[in-house]
Design a protein around this motif. Structure first.
Motif, PDB file in Angstrom:
ATOM      1  N   ARG A  30       0.859  -1.185   0.000  1.00 19.05           N
ATOM      2  CA  ARG A  30       0.000   0.000   0.000  1.00 19.05           C
ATOM      3  C   ARG A  30       0.889   1.227   0.000  1.00 19.05           C
ATOM      4  O   ARG A  30       1.784   1.351   0.837  1.00 19.05           O
ATOM      5  CB  ARG A  30      -0.866   0.045   1.275  1.00 19.05           C
ATOM      6  N   PHE A  32       0.440   5.644  -0.832  1.00 21.06           N
ATOM      7  CA  PHE A  32      -0.553   6.661  -1.128  1.00 21.06           C
ATOM      8  C   PHE A  32       0.081   8.014  -1.429  1.00 21.06           C
ATOM      9  O   PHE A  32       1.158   8.340  -0.926  1.00 21.06           O
ATOM     10  CB  PHE A  32      -1.510   6.824   0.069  1.00 21.06           C
ATOM     11  N   HIS A  37      -4.693   8.855  -2.514  1.00 24.09           N
ATOM     12  CA  HIS A  37      -4.902   7.968  -3.659  1.00 24.09           C
ATOM     13  C   HIS A  37      -3.903   6.820  -3.628  1.00 24.09           C
ATOM     14  O   HIS A  37      -2.725   7.031  -3.355  1.00 24.09           O
ATOM     15  CB  HIS A  37      -4.756   8.737  -4.979  1.00 24.09           C
ATOM     16  N   ASP A  38      -4.395   5.643  -3.949  1.00 23.04           N
ATOM     17  CA  ASP A  38      -3.571   4.447  -3.959  1.00 23.04           C
ATOM     18  C   ASP A  38      -2.620   4.491  -5.158  1.00 23.04           C
ATOM     19  O   ASP A  38      -3.051   4.643  -6.290  1.00 23.04           O
ATOM     20  CB  ASP A  38      -4.495   3.226  -4.055  1.00 23.04           C
ATOM     21  N   SER A  41      -0.759  -0.250  -8.404  1.00 21.14           N
ATOM     22  CA  SER A  41      -1.704  -0.537  -9.478  1.00 21.14           C
ATOM     23  C   SER A  41      -1.425  -1.881 -10.123  1.00 21.14           C
ATOM     24  O   SER A  41      -0.280  -2.189 -10.461  1.00 21.14           O
ATOM     25  CB  SER A  41      -1.620   0.552 -10.546  1.00 21.14           C
ATOM     26  N   CYS A  93       1.062  12.349  -8.514  1.00 22.28           N
ATOM     27  CA  CYS A  93       0.026  11.321  -8.355  1.00 22.28           C
ATOM     28  C   CYS A  93      -0.735  11.228  -9.672  1.00 22.28           C
ATOM     29  O   CYS A  93      -1.172  12.249 -10.203  1.00 22.28           O
ATOM     30  CB  CYS A  93      -0.923  11.700  -7.227  1.00 22.28           C
ATOM     31  N   THR A 117       2.862   5.389   3.412  1.00 26.12           N
ATOM     32  CA  THR A 117       2.360   4.033   3.644  1.00 26.12           C
ATOM     33  C   THR A 117       0.978   4.046   4.295  1.00 26.12           C
ATOM     34  O   THR A 117       0.420   2.996   4.566  1.00 26.12           O
ATOM     35  CB  THR A 117       3.329   3.221   4.522  1.00 26.12           C
ATOM     36  N   SER A 118       0.420   5.232   4.575  1.00 27.76           N
ATOM     37  CA  SER A 118      -0.957   5.295   5.047  1.00 27.76           C
ATOM     38  C   SER A 118      -1.642   6.458   4.352  1.00 27.76           C
ATOM     39  O   SER A 118      -0.995   7.317   3.754  1.00 27.76           O
ATOM     40  CB  SER A 118      -1.026   5.456   6.573  1.00 27.76           C
ATOM     41  N   LYS A 119      -2.992   6.472   4.425  1.00 27.89           N
ATOM     42  CA  LYS A 119      -3.752   7.530   3.763  1.00 27.89           C
ATOM     43  C   LYS A 119      -3.564   8.875   4.461  1.00 27.89           C
ATOM     44  O   LYS A 119      -3.984   9.903   3.946  1.00 27.89           O
ATOM     45  CB  LYS A 119      -5.235   7.158   3.721  1.00 27.89           C
TER      46      LYS A 119
END
Ligand SMILES: [Zn+2]
Ligand SMILES: [Zn+2]
Length: 155
Positions: A30, A32, A37-38, A41, A93, A117-119
């Motif tokens: 993960r 962001f 946004h992730d 993909s 992004c 690594t986090s939102k």
């Protein structure tokens, strides 16, 4: 059988070093942008692992590049932009076009760009990659500690 730790890192045995029981590789599961946004993909796969998809720009040239999520791997897929070795790119992004923030200067003179690594963006928990084409510098920072390749092997 995939196992992610609490930071979204996937820890799997390193198939290249099967003989050593402790050899592991670290895969980013993960990542962001500052807007949440992730950046991981499935459009680009590296040995079956979804890649890190970011937009790169230099002057009028812009396009997407995919980076291997495997820490220590320099594999890269260039989707629609020509990269010139040594050039410093602006990284964005792909979803919201925000310029990915600079974490710190790289030893090569370019900058380490933060992928969180986090939102909730936090510079103490991120992966930092150099924005110079061909510079293999990258760091994983967890709780502000730089995790080196040798330490990752001890997971
Ligand atoms: Zn975004
Ligand atoms: Zn660098």
């Amino acid at each position: 059988m995939e196992r992610f730790n609490e930071r979204g890192m996937l820890i799997i045995p390193n198939p290249v070093r099967e003989s050593s029981a402790s050899a592991k590789i670290l895969v980013a599961g993960r990542l962001f942008c500052p807007n949440g946004h992730d950046l991981i993909s499935p459009r680009a796969l590296f040995d079956g692992h979804p890649g890190i998809l970011i937009k790169a720009a230099k002057g009028s040239r812009r396009g997407c590049i995919a980076l291997s999520p495997v820490y220590g791997s320099t594999s890269r897929i260039v989707l629609d932009i020509d990269l010139v070795k040594g050039e410093i790119m602006d990284l964005y992004c792909p979803a919201c076009d925000i310029l990915l923030p600079i974490h710190s200067p790289c030893s090569c003179g370019a900058n380490l760009v933060a992928l969180f690594t986090s939102k909730h963006p936090d510079f103490t928990d991120c992966i930092a990659i150099c924005n110079r084409v061909g510079c293999i510098n990258s760091h994983i920072l967890i709780n502000d500690e730089v995790i080196s390749l040798s330490m990752i092997d001890t997971f």
